[in-house]
Design an enzyme around this catalytic site. Structure first.
Site, short mmCIF file in Angstrom:
data_model
loop_
_atom_site.label_atom_id
_atom_site.label_comp_id
_atom_site.label_asym_id
_atom_site.label_seq_id
_atom_site.Cartn_x
_atom_site.Cartn_y
_atom_site.Cartn_z
N GLU A 37 -7.09 -39.15 -36.19
CA GLU A 37 -6.80 -39.46 -37.60
C GLU A 37 -5.31 -39.34 -37.88
OE1 GLU A 37 -8.95 -36.63 -39.97
OE2 GLU A 37 -10.76 -36.94 -38.78
N LYS A 87 -2.24 -37.75 -39.86
CA LYS A 87 -1.99 -36.49 -40.56
C LYS A 87 -1.18 -36.84 -41.81
CE LYS A 87 -0.55 -31.74 -39.82
NZ LYS A 87 0.27 -31.57 -40.98
N TYR A 107 -10.63 -36.00 -45.75
CA TYR A 107 -10.77 -36.01 -44.29
C TYR A 107 -11.64 -34.91 -43.71
CZ TYR A 107 -6.71 -33.03 -45.21
OH TYR A 107 -5.86 -32.09 -45.71
N LYS A 135 2.52 -33.54 -33.96
CA LYS A 135 3.54 -33.89 -34.96
C LYS A 135 4.50 -34.94 -34.40
CE LYS A 135 4.41 -31.33 -38.21
NZ LYS A 135 4.23 -30.39 -39.24
N CYS A 188 39.32 -28.28 -59.81
CA CYS A 188 40.27 -27.64 -60.74
C CYS A 188 41.08 -26.53 -60.10
CB CYS A 188 39.52 -27.10 -61.95
SG CYS A 188 38.52 -25.67 -61.58
S1 IVH Z 1 -8.21 -31.28 -41.08
C1 IVH Z 1 -9.54 -26.84 -40.36
N1 IVH Z 1 -7.24 -33.70 -41.19
O1 IVH Z 1 -2.68 -30.71 -42.34
C2 IVH Z 1 -8.58 -27.95 -40.50
N2 IVH Z 1 -5.91 -31.92 -42.05
O2 IVH Z 1 -2.21 -27.76 -40.90
C3 IVH Z 1 -8.82 -28.81 -41.64
N3 IVH Z 1 -3.77 -32.66 -43.04
O3 IVH Z 1 -3.76 -28.09 -44.38
C4 IVH Z 1 -7.76 -29.81 -41.85
N4 IVH Z 1 -4.05 -34.81 -42.67
O4 IVH Z 1 -3.31 -30.31 -45.50
C5 IVH Z 1 -7.02 -32.40 -41.46
N5 IVH Z 1 -6.54 -35.90 -41.27
C6 IVH Z 1 -6.33 -34.62 -41.55
C7 IVH Z 1 -5.15 -34.17 -42.18
C8 IVH Z 1 -4.97 -32.80 -42.41
C9 IVH Z 1 -3.25 -33.88 -43.18
C10 IVH Z 1 -3.09 -31.42 -43.46
C11 IVH Z 1 -3.95 -30.48 -44.27
C12 IVH Z 1 -3.96 -29.18 -43.52
C13 IVH Z 1 -2.80 -29.34 -42.59
C14 IVH Z 1 -3.14 -28.66 -41.29
#
Ligand code: IVH
Length: 684
Positions: free
Chosen positions: A129, A131, A240, A327, A425
């Site tokens: 997915e 992020k 998600y 990342k 100044c």
């Molecule tokens: S799953 C138990 N899926 O990334 C984990 N997180 O450090 C549940 N985030 O706090 C999170 N896209 O705010 C998940 N496709 C995605 C995501 C996602 C962004 C963020 C989310 C989370 C942080 C993880």
């Protein structure tokens, strides 16, 4: 006789029949608006025009206003937000909101994959997915209705931001299809790039601090106290992660596809992978393709798809063993540092700016980067002529993240030392204890500070001088027509009518605007002076406590801090302002110019102490005054308008349509509910 209405039974039947049709109409409009909202904001496929949508919304709003008995917390009309200020209630998460372990290289992804393979010892799928780079949210739905929206907070408990979340059009308030009776769904609230850029353009025009990136803008917006402002910020959301006791499938991917059918916005870019190679393909594709997405992303999330297998793998203390984030590398470029220049803001804060050889970065040419403060320069050990790494990441203003020290060779340039004197100044800079920034203390004679003060003085909430804006102020200042705010009152139309882009009409308008500002009441003149920490509310309090500016000038610390809401910091700032002879001289000139530096009798009309010491919550829809007017009436009568009900609330000023949860809370705490008429009688 009908027991309820006291009218004859025939009339009563008629009434309930009419009521039935109204209720049906309301239900029909709500269902239609939920559907059109979903078509527009989730599917991107509207079926009706914006005008038709607005007309239906207005019709529903009118009906709900006429029939408060049919009020519903999840009606589409709740999307417009409200102007009540609230402090957020903290809610404990049913399932803690954990974060993900981060990886930065393909080899770390391989390690994750191998770990999962070894631990499961059976076939598995990985759901890949995007992020999303926003702020996370947890939504609870019961019986197909949005019950609560809570921020991540510390992972254990977060803020209840339900009212604000309801204004986000892509989050469904009511669901359709075969959804579980109770479940939680988590996702990311985002500010799309176009909205973010527009918002920053507006902020720039108003000379307000910009948001550094859409993530900060989204989380800042979500925490705003006024949900109607949140509604105007056009946030979006992708969901998600589905949690609950009765989820439809074992597969995470499959559950989210079901959730899409209930009305949620689920990313179209999820993909199930069956090998490491497929995962790398996904990562490489999105590393470049993400630049074409409407929202910010900062990586890829990899999740073991089967919930049974997720359970087997479990969690470490901080994050799940069944998921990991990869990342993306922030884009960076290497270029030469030529010179450091320094910018002085209107508060006197001095910001160092790195001037670079132009370099291409994320689609734009970068020539400058912010260095923030002296500590950052020191930490980087910068020398003029260094080859430096510039990164944009999620930020709009590029920053220097490192120095290629190997490139220095024998020709190392001069070490960058933060300046000690103001570049505008020449005053000696100061650094307050505990502050990272250096300041120029010469607030009355340093050009950017003077211009900043004049711009504040003429602004809408201060003296509201029509026809004058920052550019005109800059021109007048450069031409030495004005050196401070008092000079404005000596301007003549003849002095300015022949200036660049001016003309007789504009010149007259400016002079008329300046004339009219002589009528601005004391409290706004006090705000316009631009004394540090004296904002609109504090200025109002001061204007109520002192009859004239002379009384304020003579007040000592003790007198100042005896005023409600004025603490030591504000008091010290007021004392420092009046201890500066140039400020006193300026005030003398403003007095001569005829400004209201005293309180007029009528300024105090309507002010009483009738509500002194009372905390009042406003709720519902009112017939005689708007909410803002009631807020003002409460303040004028020395009461305090608070956002949420607590044991400390004195009473609730309730109009029609008071929310059922508020009503329940008030009843539980035994708090008096006062009608609009009772309230008006009380303060009359
Ligand atoms: S799953 C138990 N899926 O990334 C984990 N997180 O450090 C549940 N985030 O706090 C999170 N896209 O705010 C998940 N496709 C995605 C995501 C996602 C962004 C963020 C989310 C989370 C942080 C993880």
């Amino acid at each position: 006789m009908c027991k309820k209405s006291g009218r004859n039974p025939y009339f009563c039947i008629q009434q309930s029949q009419i009521a039935m049709t109204v209720k049906e109409k309301i239900d029909q409009l709500r269902a239609e608006l939920h559907r059109h909202n979903y078509n527009y904001y989730v599917l991107n496929a509207p079926e009706i025009s914006d005008k038709e949508f607005d007309d239906k919304m207005r019709e529903l709003q009118d009906l709900e206003k006429e029939h408060p008995e049919y009020q519903d917390e999840n009606s589409p009309t709740m999307r417009v937000g409200s102007d009540i200020n609230k402090n957020f209630t903290q809610v404990v998460h049913k399932y803690p909101m954990l974060s993900l372990g981060n990886t930065y290289s393909e080899s770390e992804v391989t390690d994750f994959y191998d770990r999962v393979k070894k631990a499961l010892n059976e076939d598995f799928e990985i759901c890949c997915e995007l992020k999303y780079d926003g702020t996370s949210i947890s939504l609870t739905y019961e019986d197909g209705k949005l019950l609560r929206a809570v921020t991540r907070g510390d992972g254990e408990k977060g803020d209840d931001v339900t009212d604000n979340v309801k204004t986000i059009r892509s989050i469904p308030l009511v669901l359709h299809g075969d959804y579980p009776q109770l479940f939680e769904i988590r996702g990311e609230i985002l500010m799309p790039w176009v909205v973010f850029e527009e918002l920053n353009r507006e902020k720039e025009a108003r000379e307000e601090a910009l948001f550094a990136n859409p993530r900060n803008a989204a989380s800042g917006t979500l925490k705003l106290q006024n949900s109607s402002v949140v509604a105007s910020r056009k946030l979006d959301a992708y969901l998600y992660y589905l949690l609950g006791e009765e989820l439809p499938c074992d597969g995470h991917y499959e559950n989210l596809q079901k959730a899409a059918g209930w009305g949620f916005k689920i990313s179209d870019h999820m993909k199930k992978a069956h090998s490491l190679e497929e995962i790398f393909e996904y990562i490489r594709y999105w590393d470049t393709e993400r630049k074409n997405l409407p929202v910010a992303t900062d990586g890829i999330v990899l999740k073991v798809n089967s919930m049974r297998q997720q359970k087997n793998l479990g969690f470490t203390a901080k994050s799940p063993r069944w998921a990991i984030a990869y990342k993306f590398q922030a884009e960076r470029a290497l270029t030469r540092l030529n010179v450091i220049t320094y910018r002085v803001g209107r508060t006197g804060a001095v910001t160092p700016v790195a001037n670079l050889d132009p370099v291409q970065l994320s689609g734009t040419i970068v020539k400058r980067a912010s260095l923030h403060n002296a500590d950052i320069i020191e930490g980087l050990d910068l020398h003029i002529g260094d080859m430096v790494y510039v990164e944009k990441g999620g930020e709009i203003i590029p920053k220097i993240t490192g120095v290629d020290k190997d490139a220095r060779g024998m020709l190392i340039g001069e070490k960058v030392k933060f300046i000690t004197r103001c570049p505008e100044c020449g005053s000696k800079l100061i650094r307050y204890e505990g502050e990272a920034a250096h300041y120029c203390p010469n607030e009355t004679a340093c050009p950017p500070q003077i211009k900043g003060k004049i711009e504040h003085f003429i602004s809408r909430k201060a003296m509201n001088i029509d026809g004058l804006g920052p550019e005109t102020v800059d021109m007048f200042y450069r031409l030495e027509l004005i050196k401070n705010t008092a000079d404005l009152y000596q301007l003549k139309a003849d002095d300015i009518k022949n200036l660049d882009r001016m003309g007789e009409k504009s010149a007259e308008n400016i002079i008329k605007g300046i004339e009219a500002s002589r009528e601005v009441p004391f409290e706004r003149v006090l705000f316009a002076l631009g004394i540090s920490f004296v904002g609109e509310t504090v200025a109002k309090k001061i204007a109520k406590s002192f009859n004239t500016i002379e009384e304020l000038e003579e007040a000592d610390l003790e007198k100042l801090i005896s005023i409600d809401e004025i603490g030591e910091k504000i008091a010290q700032s007021i004392l420092a302002y009046f201890s500066n002879p140039s400020n006193r001289e300026l005030i003398e000139r403003l007095k001569v110019a005829g400004l209201q530096l005293y309180r007029k009798e009528e300024d105090l009309s309507g002010y009483t102490d009738k509500l002194a010491g009372q905390s009042i919550v406003i709720s519902g829809v009112f017939a005689h005054h708007s909410r803002d007017e009631y807020k003002e009436l409460i303040e004028k009568n020395s009461g305090k308008n608070v956002g949420s009900i607590s044991a400390k609330t004195s009473f609730i000023l309730a109009g029609d349509n008071m929310g059922p949860s508020k009503l329940e809370k008030a009843q539980k705490l035994g708090i008096k509910i006062m009608s609009e008429d009772e309230f008006l009688t009380l303060i009359s």
